[in-house]
Design an enzyme around this catalytic site. Sequence first.
Site, PDB file in Angstrom:
ATOM      1  CG  ASP A 424      -1.682   1.168   1.438  1.00 48.08           C
ATOM      2  OD1 ASP A 424      -2.248   1.607   0.443  1.00 48.08           O
ATOM      3  OD2 ASP A 424      -1.759   1.674   2.560  1.00 48.08           O
ATOM      4  CE  LYS A 425       0.389   7.366  -2.383  1.00 49.30           C
ATOM      5  NZ  LYS A 425       0.718   8.360  -1.382  1.00 49.30           N
ATOM      6  CB  THR A 426      -1.684   6.613   1.974  1.00 47.72           C
ATOM      7  OG1 THR A 426      -1.861   6.929   0.620  1.00 47.72           O
ATOM      8  CG2 THR A 426      -1.752   7.835   2.833  1.00 47.72           C
ATOM      9  CG  PHE A 607      -8.557  19.550  -5.654  1.00 49.63           C
ATOM     10  CD1 PHE A 607      -7.505  20.265  -6.223  1.00 49.63           C
ATOM     11  CD2 PHE A 607      -8.551  18.162  -5.737  1.00 49.63           C
ATOM     12  CE1 PHE A 607      -6.478  19.604  -6.856  1.00 49.63           C
ATOM     13  CE2 PHE A 607      -7.539  17.504  -6.375  1.00 49.63           C
ATOM     14  CZ  PHE A 607      -6.486  18.227  -6.936  1.00 49.63           C
ATOM     15  NE  ARG A 664       0.960  15.129  -2.682  1.00 46.99           N
ATOM     16  CZ  ARG A 664       0.037  14.199  -2.454  1.00 46.99           C
ATOM     17  NH1 ARG A 664       0.389  12.976  -2.146  1.00 46.99           N
ATOM     18  NH2 ARG A 664      -1.235  14.504  -2.501  1.00 46.99           N
TER      19      ARG A 664
END
Lengths: 1212, 319
Positions: A424-426, A607, A664
């Site tokens: 997983d990333k987060t 957003f 980012r």
Amino acid sequence: MARGRIRARLRRSHLYTFSCLRPSAAEEGPHSIEGPGYSRIVHCNQPLMHNKKPFKYRSNYISTTKYNFVTFLPKALYEQFHRVANLYFLGTAIISVTPLSPFSAVSMIAPLAFVVGLSMAKEALEDWRRFMQDMKVNTRKVKVHKEDGIFGNKTWQKVQVGDVVKVEKDQFFPADLLLLSSSYEDGICYVETMNLDGETNLKVKRALEVTLSLDEDEAFKNFTGTITCEDPNPSLYTFVGNFEYDRQVYALDPSQILLRDSKLRNTTFVYGIAIFAGHDSKVMQNATKSPSKRSRIERKMDYIIYVLFSLLLMISLISSIGFAVKTKFYMPDWWYLQPQHTDDYYNPEKPVLSGVSHLVTALVLYGYLIPISLYVSIEVVKVLQASFINQDIQMYDEETGNPAQARTSNLNEELGQVDTILSDKTGTLTCNQMDFLKCSIAGTAYGVCSSEVELAAAQQMAIDLEDQDAERSTGSRQKGKQQEIELETVVTSRDEKDHKSPIKGFSFEDSRIMKGNWLREPNADVIMLFFRILAICHTAIPELNEETGSYTYEAESPDEGAFLVAAREFGFEFFKRTQSGVFVRERYSVAGQPIDREFKILNMLEFTSKRKRMTVIVRDEDGQILLLCKGADSIIFDRLSKNGRLYEEDTNKHLNEYGEAGLRTLALAYRKLEESEYSAWNNEFQKAKTSIGADRETLLENVAEMMERDLILIGATAVEDKLQKGVPQCIDKLAQAGLKIWVLTGDKMETAINIGYACSLLRQGMKQICITANSSDAKEVVKENILMQITNASQMIKLENDPHAAFALIIDGKTLAYALEDDMKQQFLGLAVDCASVICCRVSPKQKALVTRLVKEGTGKTTLAIGDGANDVGMIQEADIGVGISGVEGMQAVMASDFSVAQFRFLERLLVVHGHWCYKRIAQMVCYFFYKNIAFGLTLFYFEAFTGFSGQSVYDDWYMLLFNVVLTSLPVISLGVFEQDVSSEVCLQFPALYQQGPRNLFFDWYRILGWMGNGLYSSLIIFFLNIIIFYDQAFRSGGQTADMAALGTTMFTCIIWALNCQIALTMSHFTWIQHLFIWGSIGTWYLFLFVYGMLSPTISGNAYQILVEALAPAPIYWSATLLVTVACNLPYMAHICFQRCFHPMDHHIIQEIKYYKKDVEDQRMWSRERSKARQKTKIGFTARVDAKIRQLRGKLQRKHTSLEMHSPVTPS
Amino acid sequence: MTNTDRERHRERETAFYLFTQQRLPACKPVLTPAWVITIFLFTGFIFIPVGLVTLRASRSVVEIVERYDTECVPEPFRIDKVSYVQDDSIPKNCSLSLKVRKYMKAPIYIYYQLDNYYQNHRRYVKSRSDRQLLHGWKYHATSSCQPVEFNNNQPIVPCGLIAWSLFNDTFTFIRERAELKVNRKNIAWKSDRDHKFGKTVYPFNFQNGTLIGGGKLNPRIPLSDQEDLIVWMRTSALPSFRKLYGRIEEDLDADDVVVVHLMNNYNTYGFGGKKKLVLSTSSWLGGKNDFLGLACVFVGSSSVILAIVFMLLHLKSRR
């Protein structure tokens, strides 16, 4: 504390244009709810009504245990006797009470009881832990309406359906609630659903208009209402129900439902009514039984057990046929057996019957071929191994105080065989904390701090260069060169400690624009605008921290928070938000005084993942209308006006640099609006906003699009999605260990790619294969398109000639949905396996599990899934090994996992050290187990052939009883617990050594059969040498001949010696424990024999004083022991010597280097071996740095040649 | 260094800490070529001498083996040996003459050897009662003695098949007309006599049934003194076995002729078993046992060969 007081009276819904739009009441009537599936009726504020029929709803008590007090015994026993081997031993135990048994009953039942008891105790302990975990959740406190508007604390388990619950900020919801009202006037609340779907951005929920008045405790005094809704179901994103209140019926939808295990954020409190409690709640309905996993070795062990069973059956058949023949043809002549007085067991007239009953006896007698203690020994070993994992100080996270934990111990050795890691990333790779690091304003790059990626790369480069230097240069020159390298890297690798920023979310450093210095920069006005955009264009709320006097921000996403902190630090402090305006305190103005400015918010276009940008339209104090926009660079660059592209080229260059550094990025732009232009647009926008119908959203988007154009670019931001500590290094090591790493994330593709860069899973020069689908087409077309892309990419890889070429596959969730369909998944897998790294973004929890299953089943290799959130649970359960990240809130991932570590970086040690050790330990241990039982069991068979197949054992019952339980168990356990082929440091230095596990070098059939053959050989040597030596001659100078007891005891002594010497030869690591166990086992045997011989002869029988009187004084006893022991071990010894010297395996070489202390004396050789042992990888730092090294080396080479001209050097 | 630091430091040093971190000091032997060659040579140098010494001891033993089961049946009865041996009316005495080839030093052990006799058969081995042997007929739980447990509703002491099938050939030895003194005491283990066979337990109701097995016992001698029985009750491991009969306590010279008068009572004819009489001296190692010595020499020399092969290979392909 005045926290939250400011915003309490805000109508936050005005901020939102796109999401969370309230359908007007007139638009939809109540749902028509009837029929099956919609039978649930909840009487609000009257929880007691649900205790009676017909409701009887489940309480909020949850239990995830397997057993309870009543069911434990039968269920656990069933589990135990589910194993074939245990069932067999149960059978033998039953037979042992009949006269068919060759042994006494106790010698059969005792080991079984011990083994089964121990396993059951382990089960009970594990279930107890689960129970305690449940209790922790069940006893959490929450405020519940008691009576007359008074709320009191209740434990979660006492919460009932219909209760009015008050949940405060940062608390979890105890059950599925219907939101009634919140601290905000318009009934909005923010919810973090990380535990449910892993998404970190906050979700907005809102209450029905009619219940908004219920926003204080007293209001619930006489509150009643009825909810009619769907029955409990596992669907997280749907809800259908009606709410009857004040004789009116209102429709409910998912945006009013607060799910259990999600968390209230940014909202002081909410009131809600419990609709689904305990196991009825959606999250619990989603919980699947965690599958019981078995390791590869254990599964293979079953096959070996079957092989042994067939062997057992075969020799039992041989012996029963032999017995039947002997009984029929010979026994009538054996008058000394009184064949005329027969029973069924020895009946010459009924040889078949005798044969069959003897078969039963034989099956029991040769039971020693099946190691009864194997399972229990393995369990003991695994528990101890697991406790070593738990206790490893180097996997202990000092920040959170969490050690690594092996939650199920039966997969330890599987850790050593992992082929693919799905991560997983987060929260796993990243901390989910953003740091403002760099920015580019008006074409100038600011920010001198390096990202972690840059730092680590620079360090790695410096180290590698030193290594290579050492090979080529002599000491004096080295110094000079090192300085050169230092010069190269000093810019980027400045020590972190000096620059550690104390401000969370802000690591920026550049004196040019800090502390008001920006005023002196050439483009000061642009810089000011840049900071204003940061301070104004957001949806956050400021909060005054009264202790420090500074503001903190509650933002929807961590990026936004980082921007606000950055703006604050730059002197643009956002401090107040009202319904219509944003207040910013500008500390460094041209005037030199701090000024509070108000910006009227005219519109906010927030957003969304589709728009990838956010825009606010504000009117500043001069009356100028400004459109401020931030968004993904590609989106912004498309919408620039002709004269807004002044900085485009420079900004773009910087953006690329930032991307490469793993940051980012967002681009910032603005536009000045004329009053008339704005009002014309605003009219249209308002019209769109109030329109009714399905296409309202599209309409809104189109209108917004109209305004967001002709922008003027001013710069870009670079935020570091902070990787967790040591992640890139860990990934590098894992890659060197030959592991494949896939990233599966719910995040956006850009973010995922950025992180890919940050962890060196991606790098410049890698060919990225992006597979995307156009969702608007028909399904067949889309599928065809995807298939085309996949086959094209596969072709490309096949045709690639460059061996260093690396490919990365990036695919998003929508495309993955097609790619995972049955007819396409093989092609997809084929492509994915060919790629060096695979990144799947925007994947749902279910898809994570599906991908995991595809890899697991498609490649047939061991997979490991690691994740931290509830969205990873499916993947964690599906993978061969699931690893959870502990220490974060929410325990779902950890609860579902087999191992938990506090940080991703500990995975390296868990796999490369513990996995490697455990795999080898268990493999060697199992092999040895089979060896020992074959060596012992077959001697029984040979002897039986000499007793007319009558089933007589040459050994005393007690010897046999002790054989597995006492005399040979501890050494093998010490092998399984303490064996280390190389030390942990060496394991980490030579990650390539890990490949021994995935290649399964220590548990392949060749090796297993080799050990079995060794067992066969030993049994032959032990038996025949002994019987020839003790055949008929006197074995003492006193003329006595050996009887069965003397022969049996001598043979048994030989077995004990031979087996224990064998295990000593197998081991390569002796602490005092191994010495104690091995030599202690031999000692124990003599001690036992001595003590047993001292007991009354009615107990010891023929073994009475056998050691003292008969055997010990006989030299032949000792010389036979010596001879047999050496003869048994000589071939194995020769085998390992020859193997080590002429076909050494990796660990042999390393052991030898260590032994000669070459690593200390000869650093060069050591590092050469290390770099040789590196797996050729295409991902990770090492691969990434390679290119740069080559480049630098070229540079150095040139300098060398010039140096060498001045000073001739002796060639090294 | 602060106090807590020092404490932590000390904690790190403790054995338990090292244990949990799997860092206990360990000996990690590595089989380097030098070690390998040393070990193999060492093994060889231990085993070859040991083998030679045992071989020498074994060679010093003088042994006379005489098979008598056929010879001792008179010519006319050889067609049906079973009925001969079962017929009580026919005298069973028989004479053998043994020639001593080499000087035999006293004590010379007398063994009888039976072949093809399954004393290790499970039915046979189990058929005894150690408690009865020790406590006499007062001990009743003798079901293990089946089928020789009771006769005429009276317990049999000693019960069981083993005792019932007691070997009952007897031997007397005459050299030059003088009877050689045969010591038949102390042929059983002392612990057996003292602790396993009761001093107050007398044979009772033994060999009284219709089926007569082997020898009879003198009911006036306690079991602890019935050494033939005690020796017999030590069941042999293999179907071919020797049991001690007694000791000749005089030296026998080479070329002496010993005449054996024996009573050929025991029935081995029913199952084709051989009977042999063995006279043997003993060394410090026991009886004649060339195998042990040869095996030792074999193991020793193969390990020396391994050492040499290894050395050559190592020299040839040095790593």
